[in-house]
Design an enzyme around this catalytic site. Structure first.
Site, PDB file in Angstrom:
ATOM      1  N   ASP A 191      30.308  35.042  31.117  1.00 50.12           N
ATOM      2  CA  ASP A 191      31.023  33.824  31.490  1.00 50.12           C
ATOM      3  C   ASP A 191      30.113  32.641  31.242  1.00 50.12           C
ATOM      4  OD1 ASP A 191      33.368  32.511  32.783  1.00 50.12           O
ATOM      5  OD2 ASP A 191      31.812  31.841  34.169  1.00 50.12           O
ATOM      6  N   GLU A 275      35.120  34.901  26.839  1.00 46.51           N
ATOM      7  CA  GLU A 275      36.387  34.178  26.893  1.00 46.51           C
ATOM      8  C   GLU A 275      36.624  33.466  25.573  1.00 46.51           C
ATOM      9  OE1 GLU A 275      37.257  31.973  30.834  1.00 46.51           O
ATOM     10  OE2 GLU A 275      35.113  32.013  30.477  1.00 46.51           O
ATOM     11  N   CYS A 327      39.699  38.454  42.839  1.00 43.02           N
ATOM     12  CA  CYS A 327      38.547  39.169  43.379  1.00 43.02           C
ATOM     13  C   CYS A 327      38.223  40.333  42.447  1.00 43.02           C
ATOM     14  CB  CYS A 327      38.852  39.697  44.779  1.00 43.02           C
ATOM     15  SG  CYS A 327      37.624  40.890  45.365  1.00 43.02           S
ATOM     16  N   CYS A 330      38.579  43.955  44.443  1.00 44.54           N
ATOM     17  CA  CYS A 330      39.839  44.611  44.801  1.00 44.54           C
ATOM     18  C   CYS A 330      41.030  44.096  44.003  1.00 44.54           C
ATOM     19  CB  CYS A 330      40.112  44.450  46.298  1.00 44.54           C
ATOM     20  SG  CYS A 330      40.624  42.787  46.752  1.00 44.54           S
ATOM     21  N   CYS A 346      36.313  37.461  49.958  1.00 46.73           N
ATOM     22  CA  CYS A 346      37.677  37.856  49.617  1.00 46.73           C
ATOM     23  C   CYS A 346      38.455  38.113  50.908  1.00 46.73           C
ATOM     24  CB  CYS A 346      37.664  39.106  48.746  1.00 46.73           C
ATOM     25  SG  CYS A 346      39.319  39.782  48.485  1.00 46.73           S
ATOM     26  N   CYS A 349      39.618  42.214  50.819  1.00 42.23           N
ATOM     27  CA  CYS A 349      38.668  43.331  50.959  1.00 42.23           C
ATOM     28  C   CYS A 349      37.371  42.926  51.650  1.00 42.23           C
ATOM     29  CB  CYS A 349      38.360  43.960  49.603  1.00 42.23           C
ATOM     30  SG  CYS A 349      37.296  42.949  48.569  1.00 42.23           S
ATOM     31  N   ASP A 356      30.439  32.645  39.511  1.00 41.66           N
ATOM     32  CA  ASP A 356      30.190  32.846  38.084  1.00 41.66           C
ATOM     33  C   ASP A 356      30.171  34.325  37.717  1.00 41.66           C
ATOM     34  OD1 ASP A 356      29.926  30.080  37.690  1.00 41.66           O
ATOM     35  OD2 ASP A 356      27.829  30.145  38.304  1.00 41.66           O
TER      36      ASP A 356
HETATM   37 ZN   LIG Z   1      38.748  41.623  47.279  1.00 37.98          ZN
END
Ligand SMILES: [Zn+2]
Length: 401
Positions: A191, A275, A327, A330, A346, A349, A356
């Protein structure tokens, strides 16, 4: 394209003594030649040529006070001269303005107190990787190596290094035939970081190197200087030339950095995902990231052709995947986050995520690469509080898609 492969060496006490001797001899040869050139310069004489220095070395080995030089491989000594000559060539080219990049100082004398000691064996020296995995070095012995990965081809040289911490390394230079890099396991997503040049899905963050930052600083200074000069003046002309040089230096430094990083990533990974910038750029105008963009596309191009050349996989994802909204642990999608949020927890989870690295993991996933999310998770507490969390409120910024 040359690859460097580094391995840890574990020399025995006897081998360490032999290496210390070789480091010392290489240092003496280097310093003798350095002094000879200095004296010639002081006496107004022409610089001794590489061949003259080499002949002097041979003659000196025959004298009683330097006879001990014969105890180490002559290739090691010759390579010390090669180092000195290369350092001088760079220095002269820099003086004459023929060399781009930062100004080069004349080579300094080497000292036994230098943190890093190094000697180089070329193929002439007949160093050898033995069937038992040891590295045979002439006049040193068969040194145990920790082979953390395979060498893809026969190396053309090996540099033996002792670092400031007293560890030993072998650094092989290998020029593999196209398509012959050994297959490897790791895959990686990259990234374009906000605060770093690139962030990898394994959790590594790569900043621009110091030499590039320094060149960029000089460029900005040259730009300001030019803008202050009166139009049509002689000084303005000079400032313009200075600015052009600063631009060239930044370009060179950046290219060097891109080459180093792309070569390492292709060497170490079986597949690399990034990307697509064309899509990405639209979403990112006015963002700080755009300062990297020019360099980033050149870098991505290098990754692509090196991957093709060496049989690695290169994948590009469109920015349809909301890489900073998901996330990586999860898969929960919990919406946009303002740019100043660098880490978050998150909601589903409970994983603590680094913005990043989370994005880099998502890039790899979107490209179909199986990477673990461990890299993206941070332990709360180890990350310094961001401005938003510290009670002050940053100016409102655009959310990032
Ligand atoms: Zn999560």
């Amino acid at each position: 394209m040359q690859f460097r492969y580094n391995y840890r060496l574990y020399p025995s006490p006897g081998q360490r003594a032999a290496l210390a001797r070789a480091f010392g001899c290489a240092r003496v040869v280097f310093n003798d030649a350095r002094r000879a050139r200095q004296e010639a310069h002081a006496g107004g004489l022409p610089y001794p040529t590489d061949a003259e220095l080499s002949a002097r070395l041979t003659a000196r080995k025959a004298t009683p006070e330097r006879a001990w030089l014969a105890e180490v491989s002559s290739v090691v000594l010759q390579q010390a001269l090669v180092d000195l000559n290369a350092a001088y060539r760079n220095f002269f080219a820099s003086l004459a303005g023929r060399r781009k990049g930062p100004k080069v100082a004349p080579p300094r004398f080497r000292s036994r107190k230098d943190g890093r000691q190094a000697i180089r064996f070329t193929a002439n020296a007949r160093f050898k990787v033995l069937a038992n995995g040891k590295l045979q070095l002439p006049k040193i012995g068969d040194v145990p190596v920790r082979w953390s990965r395979d060498l893809p081809a026969a190396p053309s040289s090996v540099t033996v290094i002792k670092d400031a911490a007293g560890r030993y390394f072998a650094s092989f230079v290998v020029e593999p035939e196209p398509g012959t890099l050994p297959a490897t396991e790791p895959v990686i997503g990259i990234d374009l970081g906000l605060t770093h040049f690139a962030v990898l899905s394994d959790g590594r963050k790569i900043a621009s190197p110091r030499f590039l930052r320094r060149a960029q600083k000089k460029l900005r200074r040259a730009q300001r200087a030019l803008s202050r000069k009166e139009k049509g003046s002689q000084n303005r002309n000079k400032a313009r030339i200075k600015l052009a040089r600063a631009h060239a230096r930044v370009a060179d430094a950046r290219r060097d950095f891109h080459h180093q990083l792309s070569t390492t990533l292709i060497r170490d990974n079986q597949a690399v995902a990034v990307e697509d910038l064309a899509v990405n750029g639209l979403a990112r105008t006015r963002l700080a990231k755009s300062v990297h963009d020019a360099g980033w596309s050149a870098f991505v191009h290098m990754l692509e052709y090196k991957a093709r050349r060496y049989g690695r996989e290169f994948r590009r994802i469109g920015r349809f995947e909301p890489t900073s909204q998901v996330c990586s642990a999860c898969g929960a999608q919990d919406g946009r986050k303002p740019l100043h949020i660098r880490t978050w927890r998150c909601q589903r989870c409970g994983a603590w995520l680094d913005r990043d690295i989370n994005a880099a993991v998502n890039v790899a996933r979107a490209a179909g690469l199986a990477v673990t999310a461990c890299g993206a998770q941070v332990r709360p507490g180890v990350i310094p509080a961001q401005r938003g969390e510290a009670g002050t409120h940053p100016k409102p910024r655009r959310d990032e898609a």
